[in-house]
Enzyme design. Sequence first.
Site, mmCIF file in Angstrom:
data_model
loop_
_atom_site.group_PDB
_atom_site.id
_atom_site.type_symbol
_atom_site.label_atom_id
_atom_site.label_comp_id
_atom_site.label_asym_id
_atom_site.label_seq_id
_atom_site.Cartn_x
_atom_site.Cartn_y
_atom_site.Cartn_z
ATOM 1 N N LYS A 58 -5.479 1.985 -7.877
ATOM 2 C CA LYS A 58 -4.748 0.986 -8.698
ATOM 3 C C LYS A 58 -3.497 1.332 -9.236
ATOM 4 O O LYS A 58 -2.730 0.364 -9.342
ATOM 5 C CB LYS A 58 -5.976 0.595 -9.739
ATOM 6 C CG LYS A 58 -7.064 -0.123 -9.100
ATOM 7 C CD LYS A 58 -7.817 -0.797 -9.866
ATOM 8 C CE LYS A 58 -8.920 -1.628 -9.499
ATOM 9 N NZ LYS A 58 -10.320 -0.979 -8.812
HETATM 10 C C1 LIG Z 1 -10.939 -1.370 -7.671
HETATM 11 C C2 LIG Z 1 -11.369 -0.287 -6.744
HETATM 12 C C3 LIG Z 1 -12.048 -0.622 -5.491
HETATM 13 C C4 LIG Z 1 -12.322 -2.093 -5.127
HETATM 14 O O1 LIG Z 1 -10.999 -2.486 -4.796
HETATM 15 P P1 LIG Z 1 -10.657 -4.142 -4.707
HETATM 16 O O2 LIG Z 1 -9.343 -4.292 -4.544
HETATM 17 O O3 LIG Z 1 -11.306 -4.936 -5.961
HETATM 18 O O4 LIG Z 1 -11.521 -4.796 -3.380
HETATM 19 C C5 LIG Z 1 -12.523 0.375 -4.676
HETATM 20 N N1 LIG Z 1 -12.474 1.567 -5.111
HETATM 21 C C6 LIG Z 1 -12.048 1.936 -6.153
HETATM 22 C C7 LIG Z 1 -12.003 3.464 -6.691
HETATM 23 C C8 LIG Z 1 -11.548 1.187 -7.092
HETATM 24 O O5 LIG Z 1 -11.068 1.526 -8.582
#
Ligand SMILES: *Cc1c(COP(=O)(O)O)cnc(C)c1O
Length: 459
Positions: A112
């Site tokens: 993220k």
């Molecule tokens: C947010 C997250 C996901 C999922 O991603 P999306 O874009 O919501 O599908 C997967 N792995 C981790 C470690 C995350 O923080």
Amino acid sequence: MRYISTRGGVAPVTFSQAVMMGLATDGGLLLPEKIPSVNTATLIEWSKLSFADLAKEVIGLFVEQSDIPKADLDRLIENSFATFDHPDVTPVVKVGDRYILELFHGPTLAFKDVALQFLGNLFEHILAQQGGQLNIVGATSGDTGSAAIYGVRGRKGIQIFILHPKGRVSPIQERQMTTVLDDNVHNIAIKGTFDDGQAIVKQLFNDLDFKKKYQLGAVNSINWARILAQIVYYFYAWGQVNKGANQSVTFSVPTGNFGDIFAGYMAQRMGLPVEKLILATNRNDILSRFFNTGTYRAGTVAPTISPSMDIQISSNFERYLYYLLDEDSDKLKSLMAQLDSDGGFSVADKIMAKTKPLFWARAVSEEETSATIKAVYKDDNYILDPHTAVGVCAATGRSEVICLATAHPAKFGQAVEDATGRTPDVPKVLQGVMERPTRCLILSASFEAVRDCMQEVLG
Ligand SMILES: *Cc1c(COP(=O)(O)O)cnc(C)c1O
């Protein structure tokens, strides 16, 4: 490039307006009016670029110069990825007969950061141009909160309020948020669950007087800028693996809210040669059920060792559905209304047939996730975090797949230790995090308590 809503009720807006709007004002999600296309010669050229230079090319296709001048955009892209602690930003490593795309070299060790470092810079730039203040409110079950806080800490014109459920995020995740002491960062631990926090945030956004008075902004993956930043690493990984050739590749994507994999879909639509997108979920499998049966219906959320994928309704899925329905806003609106009234909907086989060439979906159990962490450690001496392991497991039986590594294993040390008997090495940015001073307000899980607290801070 202008942006429109999946629900058809927004006159085309600029990129900057789309970023500030977050959720479209008609309740839909914003998308570019037209998907830009990239030819093979350009793809090959792009594969020689550094991550930041590639980001300038990809992101530049979606932003008008009259909106953000190229020199400004390039500078803020450069700044966004300078905070990563790897020279490649998102390196690709070969582990056994698969590739791992490491997306966890940012300040909070989850993918993220790629989008939220960029979004923080964008918010600051747009506010500097327009004047005014932005007050970000969000609820987190773990990763989003710290990545958002690191995206905007210390930035002019921005205050951020992040609600987390007291005692229900991992100790490391809690400290990653509460040890940030910048004046514009407000951590609120609510005495309730993540769902309580999310309900409070929704109420704040629905209180239109409050929303207007305080210019509330959103940082969750409904924000188009987040998807845009994530498109970049699909192109980057393709270039790293292909080394000048023009072959198609398969990506395996651990999925929760469908933001990350939607970025992969956009890359494919732009012309990136993608063989398959593997949609990997944990036992919270609403999305893998949809792709396998055509029915989209929420169950109850079950906690797992990959908690960032523990979701019921996937906020970004509407974007894909819009394209699947041939950009028909009326059809989309009727399915969304059905979701609200009946708790689900089904899509005809004829339409589902269009998903088959690109998407392949699979839910992975807790046992399989742990077994995958263990096996990859034993066979290849590489430690996967549980989210990444879900994607690696779903790719079993295929070779040369690029598996997206969405978090650093040290963020989920207990699950890794349970699977391998070994605690992952703690990267520098996390060292000492448990000992540093913290600041956090504790409030009851009520809308009034949070609203009054924000009013007190903001005056
Ligand atoms: C947010 C997250 C996901 C999922 O991603 P999306 O874009 O919501 O599908 C997967 N792995 C981790 C470690 C995350 O923080």
